[in-house]
Design an enzyme around this catalytic site. Structure first.
Site, short mmCIF file in Angstrom:
data_model
loop_
_atom_site.label_atom_id
_atom_site.label_comp_id
_atom_site.label_asym_id
_atom_site.label_seq_id
_atom_site.Cartn_x
_atom_site.Cartn_y
_atom_site.Cartn_z
N ARG A 55 1.45 -2.13 -3.28
CA ARG A 55 0.73 -2.99 -4.23
C ARG A 55 1.68 -3.89 -4.98
NH1 ARG A 55 -2.89 0.10 -8.43
NH2 ARG A 55 -1.61 1.95 -8.17
N ARG A 92 1.58 13.19 -12.55
CA ARG A 92 1.42 12.29 -13.71
C ARG A 92 0.58 12.95 -14.80
NH1 ARG A 92 0.57 7.59 -9.26
NH2 ARG A 92 2.77 7.03 -9.12
N VAL A 100 9.54 4.49 -0.57
CA VAL A 100 8.96 5.83 -0.63
C VAL A 100 9.46 6.68 0.54
CG1 VAL A 100 6.82 7.17 -0.68
CG2 VAL A 100 6.93 4.98 -1.86
N GLY A 101 9.55 6.09 1.75
CA GLY A 101 10.00 6.85 2.92
C GLY A 101 11.38 7.46 2.69
N HIS A 141 -7.89 8.88 -4.32
CA HIS A 141 -6.58 8.45 -4.84
C HIS A 141 -6.72 6.95 -5.10
CE1 HIS A 141 -2.37 8.18 -5.61
NE2 HIS A 141 -2.18 7.32 -4.63
N ASN A 168 -2.80 -2.67 5.96
CA ASN A 168 -2.25 -1.34 6.24
C ASN A 168 -3.03 -0.58 7.30
OD1 ASN A 168 -0.11 -1.77 4.61
ND2 ASN A 168 -0.83 -0.53 2.89
N SER A 201 10.71 3.45 6.38
CA SER A 201 11.94 3.89 5.69
C SER A 201 12.21 3.04 4.47
CB SER A 201 13.13 3.80 6.65
OG SER A 201 12.82 4.43 7.85
N ASN A 251 -1.25 3.53 1.44
CA ASN A 251 -2.50 3.23 0.73
C ASN A 251 -3.33 2.15 1.42
OD1 ASN A 251 -2.70 4.86 -1.63
ND2 ASN A 251 -0.92 3.78 -2.49
N VAL A 269 0.63 8.76 3.73
CA VAL A 269 0.98 8.34 2.37
C VAL A 269 0.54 6.90 2.11
CG1 VAL A 269 2.89 8.09 0.70
CG2 VAL A 269 2.99 9.89 2.43
P1 NAI Z 1 8.19 -0.53 1.33
O1 NAI Z 1 7.80 -1.93 1.56
O2 NAI Z 1 9.39 -0.25 0.49
O3 NAI Z 1 8.37 0.24 2.72
C1 NAI Z 1 7.44 0.17 3.75
C2 NAI Z 1 8.22 0.19 5.07
O4 NAI Z 1 7.29 0.29 6.15
C3 NAI Z 1 9.06 -1.07 5.31
O5 NAI Z 1 10.43 -0.71 5.45
C4 NAI Z 1 8.48 -1.63 6.59
O6 NAI Z 1 9.46 -2.25 7.43
C5 NAI Z 1 7.90 -0.39 7.24
N1 NAI Z 1 6.93 -0.65 8.30
C6 NAI Z 1 5.94 -1.57 8.33
N2 NAI Z 1 5.28 -1.51 9.50
C7 NAI Z 1 5.84 -0.51 10.23
C8 NAI Z 1 5.60 0.07 11.51
N3 NAI Z 1 4.61 -0.38 12.28
N4 NAI Z 1 6.38 1.09 11.91
C9 NAI Z 1 7.38 1.55 11.14
N5 NAI Z 1 7.66 1.05 9.92
C10 NAI Z 1 6.90 0.03 9.46
O7 NAI Z 1 6.89 0.17 0.67
P2 NAI Z 1 6.85 1.54 -0.17
O8 NAI Z 1 6.99 1.24 -1.61
O9 NAI Z 1 7.77 2.52 0.48
O10 NAI Z 1 5.32 1.97 0.05
C11 NAI Z 1 4.84 2.29 1.35
C12 NAI Z 1 3.35 2.62 1.28
O11 NAI Z 1 3.16 3.85 0.54
C13 NAI Z 1 2.49 1.58 0.57
O12 NAI Z 1 1.27 1.42 1.26
C14 NAI Z 1 2.24 2.19 -0.80
O13 NAI Z 1 1.07 1.71 -1.42
C15 NAI Z 1 2.12 3.66 -0.41
N6 NAI Z 1 2.30 4.60 -1.50
C16 NAI Z 1 1.44 5.66 -1.54
C17 NAI Z 1 1.55 6.62 -2.51
C18 NAI Z 1 0.59 7.78 -2.52
O14 NAI Z 1 0.53 8.51 -3.51
N7 NAI Z 1 -0.17 8.01 -1.46
C19 NAI Z 1 2.58 6.54 -3.55
C20 NAI Z 1 3.47 5.41 -3.40
C21 NAI Z 1 3.31 4.47 -2.40
#
Ligand code: NAI
Length: 304
Positions: A80, A149, A11-12, A173, A93, A8, A118, A116
């Site tokens: 990242r 993009r 991105v979530g 990606h 991850n 959450s 990475n 989602v």
């Molecule tokens: P963020 O750090 O803001 O949020 C990640 C959340 O995951 C944190 O709130 C954390 O507490 C939670 N989390 C960690 N372990 C967990 C678990 N076992 N169970 C439940 N929650 C858990 O990071 P953000 O910016 O939201 O990015 C999340 C991921 O999405 C990253 O790996 C990022 O690289 C990826 N991403 C992928 C994109 C795509 O196009 N596929 C685009 C943007 C981000």
């Protein structure tokens, strides 16, 4: 529809808001951090209340709440930092996604799963192997974001409406993504009629690198990924049969097997209903192959 979002963070929560704005169903926001999903859900519900939108968001730290989800979005994990590639996130991850997928298999094995986190393509593969579901029901969101993009560069350079642009981005990606100028158009007129060769190669490089630029400026990409995931859920839940770029498990398509990679897919009520094979030229094939090799190298390091 019941949509569960695991993770959450930035991105979530954007995925949650975008799903509600499209009125796709009720959303569960789940996280290991106590208070975060509850706070995000309250904030989003307050926005929806003023809009008269009856989609409801619930925040939780209990995986049992995801029982009977129609969709599970996996966006838990670290993002990242400036200077990192997506592959630098693999070790950390993969552990998180493996843990989350074991929960999905326990509580909601029938759901359609969109990864989602990475690096996207190897972790989509990991999810498919752990959840052990139908290959059409586990997919990754990466190409949809790359596409948004690419479309923005096409629109700003040609000064044509964003609504007139059709385009496609396939491949990894990551560093080897493949924006396809040859398969893009403005209202059906080939993109090559509007741009020269220099602009064409600039589009490709800029599309590949722009996420790093956003991350260096504001720390994360947030709104466009949230929209991209909700667009995939929209296509599936409303059985639109749209052709969208999705990380899918390949079994011979494009000449590759046992790997997940971004390819054009028909998305309908069964998830990925068909993979479309494009007739790529030599240069495009080489870039696709580079992506496959990069993803396969990462897959060998997965905890399966
Ligand atoms: P963020 O750090 O803001 O949020 C990640 C959340 O995951 C944190 O709130 C954390 O507490 C939670 N989390 C960690 N372990 C967990 C678990 N076992 N169970 C439940 N929650 C858990 O990071 P953000 O910016 O939201 O990015 C999340 C991921 O999405 C990253 O790996 C990022 O690289 C990826 N991403 C992928 C994109 C795509 O196009 N596929 C685009 C943007 C981000």
């Amino acid at each position: 529809m019941n949509i569960s979002i695991i993770g959450s963070g930035r991105v979530g929560s954007s995925v949650a808001l975008n799903c509600c704005m499209r009125e796709l169903g009720d959303v569960l926001l789940l996280d290991i951090v106590e208070g975060l999903p509850q706070g995000e859900s309250m904030d989003i519900n307050h926005q929806l209340a003023e809009l008269g939108n009856d989609c409801h968001v619930k925040g939780s730290n209990d995986y049992q709440d995801m029982k009977k989800s129609d969709f599970v979005v996996i966006v838990a994990g670290i993002g990242r930092k400036p200077g990192m590639t997506r592959m630098d996130l693999l070790k950390t991850n993969a552990g998180i996604v493996k843990d989350v997928c074991n929960k999905v298999r326990t509580y909601s094995p029938e759901s359609i799963v969109i990864v989602v986190t990475n690096p996207l393509d190897p972790l989509t593969y990991l999810a498919l192997k752990i959840i052990n579901s139908d290959k059409g029901k586990v997919m990754g969101m990466g190409g949809m974001l790359d596409l948004s993009r690419f479309k923005e560069y096409i629109s700003s350079t040609t000064r044509m409406s964003r609504s007139s642009i059709q385009a496609m981005v396939i491949g990894e990606h990551g560093e080897n993504m493949l924006p396809l100028v040859r398969f893009s158009s403005i209202s059906g007129i080939p993109l090559s009629s509007f741009i020269n060769n220099v602009q064409s190669s600039e589009f490709v490089t800029k599309t590949r690198n722009v996420a790093a630029e956003v991350i260096s400026l504001k720390g994360a990409t947030v709104y466009a990924p949230g929209n991209a995931v909700s667009a995939m859920i929209d296509a599936i839940s409303r059985n639109r049969r749209k052709i969208l770029p999705v990380s899918a498990f390949l079994e011979g398509e494009y000449g590759y097997s046992n790997v997940c990679l971004g390819v054009p897919c028909v998305l309908g009520s069964n998830g990925i209903e068909k993979i479309i094979e494009l007739d790529l030229n030599q240069e495009e094939k080489e870039m696709l192959t580079n992506g496959v090799e990069s993803v396969k190298t990462a897959i060998r390091e997965l905890p399966i």
